[in-house]
Every structure is written in structure tokens, then in C-alpha cells.
Design an enzyme around this catalytic site. Structure first.
Site, PDB file in Angstrom:
ATOM      1  N   TYR A 113     -16.047  17.893  16.131  1.00  0.00           N
ATOM      2  CA  TYR A 113     -15.750  16.532  15.646  1.00  0.00           C
ATOM      3  C   TYR A 113     -15.539  16.541  14.125  1.00  0.00           C
ATOM      4  O   TYR A 113     -14.810  15.708  13.588  1.00  0.00           O
ATOM      5  CB  TYR A 113     -16.851  15.562  16.081  1.00  0.00           C
ATOM      6  CG  TYR A 113     -16.370  14.127  16.169  1.00  0.00           C
ATOM      7  CD1 TYR A 113     -15.322  13.762  17.008  1.00  0.00           C
ATOM      8  CD2 TYR A 113     -16.967  13.133  15.402  1.00  0.00           C
ATOM      9  CE1 TYR A 113     -14.883  12.449  17.087  1.00  0.00           C
ATOM     10  CE2 TYR A 113     -16.537  11.810  15.485  1.00  0.00           C
ATOM     11  CZ  TYR A 113     -15.492  11.475  16.325  1.00  0.00           C
ATOM     12  OH  TYR A 113     -15.063  10.176  16.394  1.00  0.00           O
TER      13      TYR A 113
ATOM     14  N   LYS B 233     -16.623   8.737  10.425  1.00  0.00           N
ATOM     15  CA  LYS B 233     -17.341   7.727  11.226  1.00  0.00           C
ATOM     16  C   LYS B 233     -18.658   7.318  10.540  1.00  0.00           C
ATOM     17  O   LYS B 233     -19.080   6.167  10.640  1.00  0.00           O
ATOM     18  CB  LYS B 233     -17.616   8.237  12.639  1.00  0.00           C
ATOM     19  CG  LYS B 233     -16.373   8.399  13.508  1.00  0.00           C
ATOM     20  CD  LYS B 233     -15.610   7.104  13.716  1.00  0.00           C
ATOM     21  CE  LYS B 233     -14.526   7.229  14.767  1.00  0.00           C
ATOM     22  NZ  LYS B 233     -13.584   6.097  14.763  1.00  0.00           N
TER      23      LYS B 233
HETATM   24  P1  NAD Z   1      -5.898   5.923  20.778  1.00  0.00           P
HETATM   25  O1  NAD Z   1      -5.093   7.113  20.370  1.00  0.00           O
HETATM   26  O2  NAD Z   1      -5.456   5.174  21.959  1.00  0.00           O
HETATM   27  O3  NAD Z   1      -6.071   4.906  19.550  1.00  0.00           O
HETATM   28  C1  NAD Z   1      -6.071   5.330  18.212  1.00  0.00           C
HETATM   29  C2  NAD Z   1      -5.154   4.368  17.487  1.00  0.00           C
HETATM   30  O4  NAD Z   1      -5.154   4.619  16.081  1.00  0.00           O
HETATM   31  C3  NAD Z   1      -3.702   4.471  17.969  1.00  0.00           C
HETATM   32  O5  NAD Z   1      -3.252   3.219  18.423  1.00  0.00           O
HETATM   33  C4  NAD Z   1      -2.951   4.873  16.716  1.00  0.00           C
HETATM   34  O6  NAD Z   1      -1.648   4.312  16.661  1.00  0.00           O
HETATM   35  C5  NAD Z   1      -3.859   4.280  15.648  1.00  0.00           C
HETATM   36  N1  NAD Z   1      -3.583   4.816  14.324  1.00  0.00           N
HETATM   37  C6  NAD Z   1      -3.685   6.096  13.880  1.00  0.00           C
HETATM   38  N2  NAD Z   1      -3.290   6.161  12.603  1.00  0.00           N
HETATM   39  C7  NAD Z   1      -2.938   4.898  12.218  1.00  0.00           C
HETATM   40  C8  NAD Z   1      -2.449   4.314  11.025  1.00  0.00           C
HETATM   41  N3  NAD Z   1      -2.200   5.047   9.928  1.00  0.00           N
HETATM   42  N4  NAD Z   1      -2.192   2.982  11.010  1.00  0.00           N
HETATM   43  C9  NAD Z   1      -2.401   2.227  12.101  1.00  0.00           C
HETATM   44  N5  NAD Z   1      -2.857   2.711  13.268  1.00  0.00           N
HETATM   45  C10 NAD Z   1      -3.123   4.036  13.315  1.00  0.00           C
HETATM   46  O7  NAD Z   1      -7.377   6.494  20.985  1.00  0.00           O
HETATM   47  P2  NAD Z   1      -8.782   5.733  21.215  1.00  0.00           P
HETATM   48  O8  NAD Z   1      -9.678   6.799  21.724  1.00  0.00           O
HETATM   49  O9  NAD Z   1      -8.588   4.498  21.965  1.00  0.00           O
HETATM   50  O10 NAD Z   1      -9.244   5.423  19.730  1.00  0.00           O
HETATM   51  C11 NAD Z   1      -9.623   4.135  19.285  1.00  0.00           C
HETATM   52  C12 NAD Z   1     -10.875   4.221  18.437  1.00  0.00           C
HETATM   53  O11 NAD Z   1     -11.964   4.571  19.280  1.00  0.00           O
HETATM   54  C13 NAD Z   1     -10.831   5.263  17.338  1.00  0.00           C
HETATM   55  O12 NAD Z   1     -11.501   4.758  16.185  1.00  0.00           O
HETATM   56  C14 NAD Z   1     -11.647   6.399  17.930  1.00  0.00           C
HETATM   57  O13 NAD Z   1     -12.216   7.251  16.945  1.00  0.00           O
HETATM   58  C15 NAD Z   1     -12.708   5.589  18.644  1.00  0.00           C
HETATM   59  N6  NAD Z   1     -13.500   6.309  19.651  1.00  0.00           N
HETATM   60  C16 NAD Z   1     -12.873   6.999  20.644  1.00  0.00           C
HETATM   61  C17 NAD Z   1     -13.643   7.666  21.583  1.00  0.00           C
HETATM   62  C18 NAD Z   1     -12.987   8.463  22.682  1.00  0.00           C
HETATM   63  O14 NAD Z   1     -13.653   9.309  23.287  1.00  0.00           O
HETATM   64  N7  NAD Z   1     -11.737   8.221  23.000  1.00  0.00           N
HETATM   65  C19 NAD Z   1     -15.050   7.646  21.507  1.00  0.00           C
HETATM   66  C20 NAD Z   1     -15.648   6.915  20.481  1.00  0.00           C
HETATM   67  C21 NAD Z   1     -14.861   6.258  19.550  1.00  0.00           C
END
Ligand code: NAD
Length: 256
Positions: free
Chosen positions: A155, A162
Site C-alpha cells: 500500500y 490516507k
Molecule cells: P475507482 O478507480 O473506481 O475510483 C477512484 C476514482 O478516483 C476514479 O473515479 C478516478 O477517476 C478518480 N481520480 C483519480 N485521479 C483523479 C484526479 N486527478 N481528479 C479527479 N478524479 C480522480 O476506485 P475505488 O476503489 O472506488 O476508489 C474510491 C476511493 O475509495 C479511493 O479514495 C480509494 O483509495 C478508496 N478505497 C478503496 C478501497 C478498495 O479496496 N477499492 C478500499 C478503501 C478505500
């Protein structure tokens, strides 16, 4: 009447129908919320637009959060149309793929800066423009992960970002509480999404959940959506500055 009836807000972070932001948006819409969506670029617009239209979005706008002017433009357009907003979902993160593969000490200065800018600072910038539109108070939810407080394999720099995001959540909550604006983070268990595909050995994170989480599984976008609904609606009216775990209890178990 739905829990979000009469409430309007912006969803940042839908990339496709696997996105956590989309799981949240569906729950909010089912409870009557009126939604606006942003998308990162034209390639993603093709995916986001049909999804947003399927939940009757009133605005679908471009926004790269590394650019202050684009953030400002989103809130200007939303302010012109609605006058005020009630909630914001921030579900955005980015780090260079190689920084999620090599050892942490190899993280470049630029890779560190980029991850912090897009994954942590963007919450501060988005909140700065959102707060003046939250005239009757409001609620902001961001997305975090256990790697903020534990050294989770692979990570790396995203864990550091984070940690900054969770700390920013507390500082923003402390500042904006007197205006009736709440700011919380949801710490989700591992979910297969576009962003997750960038993390080396992600499958192992899911199998660790199956073996060790009290619920013996990981969580779904829908489950994260239900907790976001609680934090974004009046059900969460007494909660701010919190990191709320939606991870099937994994964060508190120690596997022998
Ligand atoms: P995802 O790829 O669907 O979403 C990530 C989003 O970030 C995308 O829509 C992307 O377009 C956007 N993004 C990236 N760079 C950007 C920028 N410069 N400007 C605007 N938008 C931008 O993946 P996800 O897993 O749904 O991620 C959403 C959130 O959840 C993130 O913060 C991620 O760290 C967090 N998260 C994910 C998980 C997991 O296991 N998937 C677990 C905990 C937290």
C-alpha cells in the site's frame, strides 16, 4: 419519505459501475437525493455519463482535482444551478503504479507529492469550495483504508496519503463544526475496483478477509454506500471527524 429527500450533493470519484462512489450514489438516490457527478477526463465521461443519467443526475461535470480552477468551476456551476448543497462525496485517490509495487523507500519525491496532492490535499480543496454552499450545514464523506494506520504490504505511499487524508478529515471537522458541517471518512475493506487493480497482490487482501475478518468475507460497494447514507443523512447528525470502519471487522482482529 426517503432519508435524503430534498437534499442535493456532488459525487466525486465515479469511474465505472464498480466504483465505490457509484455504490454510494445508488444508495443516496434510492433515498431521494438529487445528484451531481464529476468525471476525471473524456475517456471516463463515456462511462460516467450513462450511469449518472440512470439516476437522473442534474449536472455531470469534468473535474481533475489536481487543478484548483476545475474544482472552483464545478462549485460555481453547482452554485449557479442549485444555490446551495447538502453533501459531498469524495472518493478519489491516485498513486503511480510503480510506487505501489517497489519497496516503500524507493518512492520518488514526485510520486510522493502526486499521491498526497490527489488523494489527500484534494479533500481540503473540495471542502474549501463546498463549505460556502452548505448554507444550512452539510455533510462530507471521504474514503480511506486501514493502510493509513498500519503498514499494509504494497500500500506504500497510498498509506501515507490516507494518513494525511484522515488527519485532514479531523482538522476540517474541527473547523467547520460550528457551521453545522460534518466531515467523516469511511475506511472500507478491500473491494475490486479500477483503483484497487493498481495495488500489487490485491487478491491476497481479499483472501485474508475471507480467512480472518469476523464476517469471513470482504465488503461490497453497496455496504459502503449504506454507511455513507448514514453519515450523509440526518441519521449521522451527531457524528463528525470520525473514521468509520466498513471492513467486516478486519481492523480489530489479530490472526494467530
Ligand atoms: P475507482 O478507480 O473506481 O475510483 C477512484 C476514482 O478516483 C476514479 O473515479 C478516478 O477517476 C478518480 N481520480 C483519480 N485521479 C483523479 C484526479 N486527478 N481528479 C479527479 N478524479 C480522480 O476506485 P475505488 O476503489 O472506488 O476508489 C474510491 C476511493 O475509495 C479511493 O479514495 C480509494 O483509495 C478508496 N478505497 C478503496 C478501497 C478498495 O479496496 N477499492 C478500499 C478503501 C478505500
Amino acid at each position: 419519505m426517503g432519508l435524503m429527500e430534498g437534499k442535493r450533493g456532488i459525487i466525486f470519484g465515479v469511474a465505472n459501475d464498480m466504483s465505490i462512489a457509484w455504490g454510494i450514489a445508488r444508495q443516496l438516490r434510492a433515498e431521494g437525493a438529487t445528484l451531481a457527478f464529476t468525471y476525471l477526463n473524456e475517456a471516463l465521461e463515456r462511462r460516467v455519463r450513462p450511469l449518472a443519467e440512470s439516476v437522473d443526475a442534474e449536472l455531470i461535470l469534468p473535474c481533475d482535482v489536481s487543478n484548483d480552477e476545475e474544482i472552483e468551476e464545478v462549485f460555481k456551476t453547482v452554485g449557479d444551478k442549485w444555490g446551495e448543497i447538502d453533501f459531498v462525496v469524495h472518493a478519489i485517490a491516485f498513486a503511480n503504479r510503480e510506487d505501489l509495487k517497489h519497496s516503500f523507500s524507493q518512492t520518488s519525491r514526485e510520486g510522493f507529492r502526486l499521491a498526497m496532492d490527489i488523494s489527500a490535499y484534494s479533500l481540503v480543496a473540495v471542502t474549501r469550495y463546498a463549505a460556502p454552499l452548505m448554507k444550512k450545514g452539510g455533510s462530507i464523506v471521504t474514503m480511506t483504508y486501514l493502510g493509513a494506520t498500519r503498514a499494509v504490504p504494497n500500500y506504500n505511499v497510498m498509506g501515507v496519503a490516507k494518513a494525511a487524508l484522515e488527519s485532514s478529515t479531523r482538522y476540517l471537522a474541527a473547523e467547520l463544526g460550528e457551521k453545522g458541517i460534518r466531515v467523516n471518512a469511511i475506511s472500507a475493506g478491500p473491494i475490486r475496483t479500477l483503483a484497487a487493480s493498481g495495488i500489487a497482490n490485491f487478491k491476497k487482501k481479499i483472501s485474508l478477509m475471507d480467512d480472518n475478518a469476523p464476517l469471513r468475507r470482504t465488503v461490497t460497494q453497496e455496504e459502503v454506500g449504506k454507511s455513507a447514507l448514514y453519515l450523509l443523512s440526518d441519521l449521522g447528525s451527531g457524528v463528525t471527524g470520525e473514521v468509520h470502519f466498513v471492513d467486516a471487522g478486519f481492523n480489530f482482529v489479530v490472526s494467530a
